[in-house]
Scaffold this motif. Structure first.
Motif, PDB file in Angstrom:
ATOM      1  N   ALA A  23       0.830  -1.206   0.000  1.00 23.78           N
ATOM      2  CA  ALA A  23       0.000   0.000   0.000  1.00 23.78           C
ATOM      3  C   ALA A  23       0.860   1.250   0.000  1.00 23.78           C
ATOM      4  N   SER A  24       2.001   1.180   0.660  1.00 20.08           N
ATOM      5  CA  SER A  24       2.895   2.344   0.737  1.00 20.08           C
ATOM      6  C   SER A  24       3.505   2.685  -0.614  1.00 20.08           C
ATOM      7  N   GLU A  25       3.451   1.749  -1.579  1.00 21.90           N
ATOM      8  CA  GLU A  25       3.976   2.008  -2.918  1.00 21.90           C
ATOM      9  C   GLU A  25       2.965   2.721  -3.813  1.00 21.90           C
ATOM     10  N   MET A  26       1.744   2.812  -3.357  1.00 17.41           N
ATOM     11  CA  MET A  26       0.695   3.441  -4.151  1.00 17.41           C
ATOM     12  C   MET A  26       0.812   4.968  -4.074  1.00 17.41           C
ATOM     13  N   ASP A  27       0.572   5.634  -5.196  1.00 17.43           N
ATOM     14  CA  ASP A  27       0.532   7.099  -5.185  1.00 17.43           C
ATOM     15  C   ASP A  27      -0.813   7.605  -4.682  1.00 17.43           C
ATOM     16  N   ARG A  28      -1.822   6.779  -4.828  1.00 15.97           N
ATOM     17  CA  ARG A  28      -3.111   7.056  -4.194  1.00 15.97           C
ATOM     18  C   ARG A  28      -3.780   5.727  -3.907  1.00 15.97           C
ATOM     19  N   LEU A  29      -4.324   5.613  -2.698  1.00 16.39           N
ATOM     20  CA  LEU A  29      -5.092   4.433  -2.314  1.00 16.39           C
ATOM     21  C   LEU A  29      -6.152   4.895  -1.322  1.00 16.39           C
ATOM     22  N   ALA A  30      -7.395   4.787  -1.712  1.00 14.15           N
ATOM     23  CA  ALA A  30      -8.493   5.270  -0.868  1.00 14.15           C
ATOM     24  C   ALA A  30      -9.516   4.180  -0.657  1.00 14.15           C
ATOM     25  N   LEU A  31     -10.065   4.147   0.541  1.00 18.64           N
ATOM     26  CA  LEU A  31     -11.207   3.304   0.866  1.00 18.64           C
ATOM     27  C   LEU A  31     -12.385   4.221   1.135  1.00 18.64           C
ATOM     28  N   ILE A  32     -13.489   3.960   0.461  1.00 20.58           N
ATOM     29  CA  ILE A  32     -14.685   4.791   0.606  1.00 20.58           C
ATOM     30  C   ILE A  32     -15.780   3.940   1.226  1.00 20.58           C
ATOM     31  N   MET A  33     -16.326   4.442   2.340  1.00 16.46           N
ATOM     32  CA  MET A  33     -17.415   3.749   3.027  1.00 16.46           C
ATOM     33  C   MET A  33     -18.691   4.571   2.865  1.00 16.46           C
ATOM     34  N   ILE A  48     -17.683   8.344   3.395  1.00 13.91           N
ATOM     35  CA  ILE A  48     -16.425   8.758   4.016  1.00 13.91           C
ATOM     36  C   ILE A  48     -15.294   8.177   3.180  1.00 13.91           C
ATOM     37  N   SER A  49     -14.308   9.004   2.843  1.00 16.43           N
ATOM     38  CA  SER A  49     -13.150   8.548   2.082  1.00 16.43           C
ATOM     39  C   SER A  49     -11.900   8.718   2.933  1.00 16.43           C
ATOM     40  N   GLU A  50     -11.099   7.647   3.030  1.00 15.72           N
ATOM     41  CA  GLU A  50      -9.886   7.710   3.836  1.00 15.72           C
ATOM     42  C   GLU A  50      -8.697   7.162   3.056  1.00 15.72           C
ATOM     43  N   ASP A  51      -7.535   7.797   3.296  1.00 11.40           N
ATOM     44  CA  ASP A  51      -6.276   7.373   2.684  1.00 11.40           C
ATOM     45  C   ASP A  51      -5.813   6.089   3.374  1.00 11.40           C
ATOM     46  N   ALA A  52      -5.647   5.018   2.588  1.00 14.97           N
ATOM     47  CA  ALA A  52      -5.304   3.719   3.171  1.00 14.97           C
ATOM     48  C   ALA A  52      -3.868   3.301   2.890  1.00 14.97           C
ATOM     49  N   ARG A  53      -3.003   4.239   2.519  1.00 11.52           N
ATOM     50  CA  ARG A  53      -1.635   3.862   2.183  1.00 11.52           C
ATOM     51  C   ARG A  53      -0.814   3.442   3.400  1.00 11.52           C
ATOM     52  N   ALA A  54      -1.316   3.796   4.598  1.00  9.67           N
ATOM     53  CA  ALA A  54      -0.623   3.380   5.822  1.00  9.67           C
ATOM     54  C   ALA A  54      -1.134   2.046   6.347  1.00  9.67           C
ATOM     55  N   ALA A  55      -1.929   1.341   5.550  1.00 11.32           N
ATOM     56  CA  ALA A  55      -2.460   0.046   5.978  1.00 11.32           C
ATOM     57  C   ALA A  55      -1.326  -0.915   6.334  1.00 11.32           C
ATOM     58  N   ARG A  56      -1.585  -1.745   7.342  1.00  6.92           N
ATOM     59  CA  ARG A  56      -0.580  -2.711   7.779  1.00  6.92           C
ATOM     60  C   ARG A  56      -0.520  -3.863   6.776  1.00  6.92           C
TER      61      ARG A  56
END
Length: 681
Positions: free
Chosen positions: A411-421, A432-440
């Motif tokens: 995920a940290s390699e992505m230039d954009r990664l969002a999860l929308i609920m 709600i849209s959140e940046d998920a690049r810090a996902a474990r």
């Protein structure tokens, strides 16, 4: 007396019943083979059995006499194969039939018509010889529904009897007095006058490909011309528009029309126009081809049966290329690496079908669209599960990232990664849209991400989480062709219950496959969103463009999916200008959109009978600050997206109370004014 002469409806039906008594066994009362898009599908079966709406034309044979006289035998039938009377005496509805004859000269690949006319421009006073229908010929009935047409045009002495000749015929049958429209049909018949086998044809693009966007292609009014096989007989280098000087050759004209606003000449300020019958000006300067202009394979499809489906790759020509690249001067070499090109003989030397690299001088390479590059690693999303997905809790999403070869991506390699609920799925009202690049990250590209926002405490029903994002890559890095490309993944969604009830995903209204029939590969918002399931998370009944619209351009526009989509595709037919403000506060105007199909053909986009009334009872009203009604009911929002006149809104408002919309009373089910019936053709 012809049946069409002033017969009352009552007498007409009585005659119907009497005449069809013997034919009833031949024709089913189910109104087959008509579809839900045909008026005949809904008409009284007795009337349908008598009128037998629809039209087919077939050329059976052709002969050329020693003096050059051409005769052809053709048959007129209804869709079930029963004969029709051309004059409309023994069967309802007179049939107009026009014919022409052309040949493909030896060594060439386009037609040259024998039947022509001279058109003089009232603007330029220039006269042009144009391919056209034959005039002065005669129709002779030889059997029920069968006729011999003797051409008024005689072929010249010494014509080449060894090359392919083609007779084209187009026809229309007027059944408007029965409220069954004007039926159209055309056909083409190939033969070689000396009796040898036909080996040379003009078969580059099939009609079925055109109809992906045009649905049921028909041009020149209701004359009946609706197939490529017929169109290519007239639209050749032989024919020009004397008013503008533009050729109407199919190769150049079609490329220019679909290039439209992207033509270099149009960008330079010179409109692209053709002046047609009755001096009607057809301006194509604002056309924007939905799949992107470089997407040659959107039209040049393979696997549709066209004999020369690869001609665009193997037989490049100046004529085809200048259709899009109309700033190239092949005579001087300007715009062509200063290399004059006096003929097509050497085009394929440089412009091979496929080169070693993309974005090179090969035909495929030069038309490569960056996001479809074969060198992109791709990104594949998978949403695996949702934990703690209860009302008032912060859900944890497990998802997987891999490239198209199956290799894990962090995920940290992505230039954009969002999860929308978003929720509830019965009709989304918030997201709600959140940046998920810090996902474990865990093994094999699997990740877990816990939302910082909680599901609302009082939430009920089904909620949805969608994923979107991209990586940026440089293609042909370090070369003069270097370019940065967003490599986006295909959106995925996962549904879960927030209250323990049964998971019920959002209803499916349209299909991505139907969108992509025209758009080829729908991708919006910088390639982030590319599936309907993702789009509707944000484009819900509560949303407007207020966050992007400048203060001096308010009130805002609704971006609800149903209202917005109908308005965009209605475009220039709307009763008011229509534009939306997007990211970067950029205005996107849709007032010049000209939908290429039939807007009344709801099933061109809709699936699952979703266009029919009543709609589900739990749909929300739509916020529409610029509309005549705000908020507007869900049915009214859909209908007034196309039917945008104020009197239509007034009609809807008059039929809406505190209990809701009463539209289904008249427009629901199989009623006289049901949605499918009033939209039928």
């Amino acid at each position: 007396m012809q049946f069409r002469n002033a017969v009352s409806t009552a007498i007409r039906v009585a005659v119907c019943l009497a005449v069809v008594a013997g034919a009833a066994a031949l024709i089913s009362a189910t109104n087959e083979p008509y579809t839900a898009a045909d008026k005949a599908f809904y008409a009284d079966p007795n009337l349908v059995n008598f009128v037998r709406p629809g039209l087919r034309i077939q050329i059976l044979s052709a002969e050329i006499a020693a003096d050059g006289t051409v005769r052809t035998r053709y048959r007129l039938t209804d869709p079930r194969g029963l004969p029709l009377d051309r004059l409309g005496i023994t069967t309802p509805g007179a049939v107009s039939v026009s014919l022409m004859i052309a040949r493909i000269p030896r060594g060439q690949n386009q037609y040259l018509s024998y039947t022509t006319r001279v058109q003089t421009s009232p603007i330029t006073r220039v006269a042009a010889t144009q391919a056209s229908a034959d005039t002065g010929g005669t129709h002779t009935m030889v059997a029920d529904g069968e006729y011999v047409y003797t051409f008024g045009t005689r072929l010249p002495a010494g014509y080449d009897r060894t090359v392919t000749h083609t007779i084209g015929a187009w026809s229309n049958r007027n059944l408007t007095e029965f409220d069954l429209g004007i039926n159209l049909a055309d056909t083409a018949f190939n033969f070689v006058p000396d009796g040898s086998r036909v080996t040379v044809t003009r078969d580059v693009i099939r009609t079925v490909t055109c109809n992906k966007c045009h649905q049921d292609m028909r041009f020149h009014g209701n004359t009946g011309r609706k197939s490529m096989e017929t169109c290519v007989l007239c639209h050749t280098p032989q024919t020009t528009d004397p008013d503008t000087g533009n050729t109407v050759d199919m190769v150049e004209m079609t490329h220019k029309i679909h290039m439209g606003a992207n033509l270099p000449s149009v960008k330079a300020g010179r409109p692209y126009q053709i002046i047609g019958n009755a001096q009607v000006v057809w301006d194509y300067s604002k056309i924007r081809f939905p799949p992107e202009p470089r997407n040659c394979i959107a039209c040049h499809e393979t696997g549709k049966g066209a004999a020369q489906e690869r001609a665009w790759l193997t037989r490049p020509s100046r004529q085809a290329c200048r259709g899009c690249h109309d700033d190239v001067n092949f005579a001087t070499g300007a715009g062509h690496v200063n290399l004059p090109q006096p003929s097509d003989a050497q085009c394929a030397v440089c412009h091979t079908p496929q080169g070693e690299l993309e974005f090179d001088a090969s035909i495929s390479g030069a038309h490569t669209i960056e996001r479809f590059s074969r060198d992109l690693p791709g990104i594949v999303f998978e949403l695996n599960s949702v934990a703690d997905g209860s009302a008032g809790r912060r859900p944890t999403v497990t998802f997987t990232l891999r490239d198209k070869r199956g290799r894990p991506v962090l995920a940290s390699e992505m230039d954009r990664l969002a999860l929308i609920m978003a929720g509830p799925a019965s009709d989304y009202s918030s997201y709600i849209s959140e940046d998920a690049r810090a996902a474990r990250a865990t093994a094999d590209g699997r990740h877990t991400y816990t939302f910082t926002a909680a599901i609302p405490a009082g939430a009920r029903g089904t909620y949805t989480i969608g994923i979107e994002g991209f990586r940026n890559f440089f293609l042909l890095a370090g070369t003069v062709k270097e370019r940065s490309v967003r490599d986006a993944g295909e959106n995925k969604v996962i549904h879960f219950s927030v209250d323990g009830s049964r998971v019920a995903p959002r209803r499916t209204v349209v299909s991505l496959a139907k969108c992509n029939a025209c758009h080829f590969s729908l991708s919006l918002h910088g390639s982030n969103r590319n599936t309907i399931e993702q789009c509707v998370l944000c484009h819900n009944p509560t949303m407007t463009d207020t966050a992007r619209r400048p203060a001096d351009r308010r009130p805002a526009e609704s971006i609800d999916m149903r209202l917005m989509s109908h308005r965009i595709h209605t475009g220039r037919a709307l009763a008011f200008p229509y534009s939306l403000y997007g990211f970067g506060n950029v205005e996107h105007s849709y007032s010049d959109v000209n939908y290429p199909g039939f807007r009344q053909d709801c099933i061109g986009c809709h699936v699952n009978n979703s266009e029919r009334l009543p709609l589900p009872a739990n749909l929300l009203p739509v916020v529409d600050p610029r509309g005549p009604i705000n908020p507007v009911g869900p049915i009214t929002a859909a209908c007034t997206g196309c039917h945008s006149q104020v009197y239509v809104a007034s009609h809807a408002l008059a039929n809406t109370s505190s209990l809701g919309e009463s539209c289904a009373t008249c427009h629901g089910g199989n009623s006289q004014f049901s949605v499918p019936r009033v939209h039928a053709r």
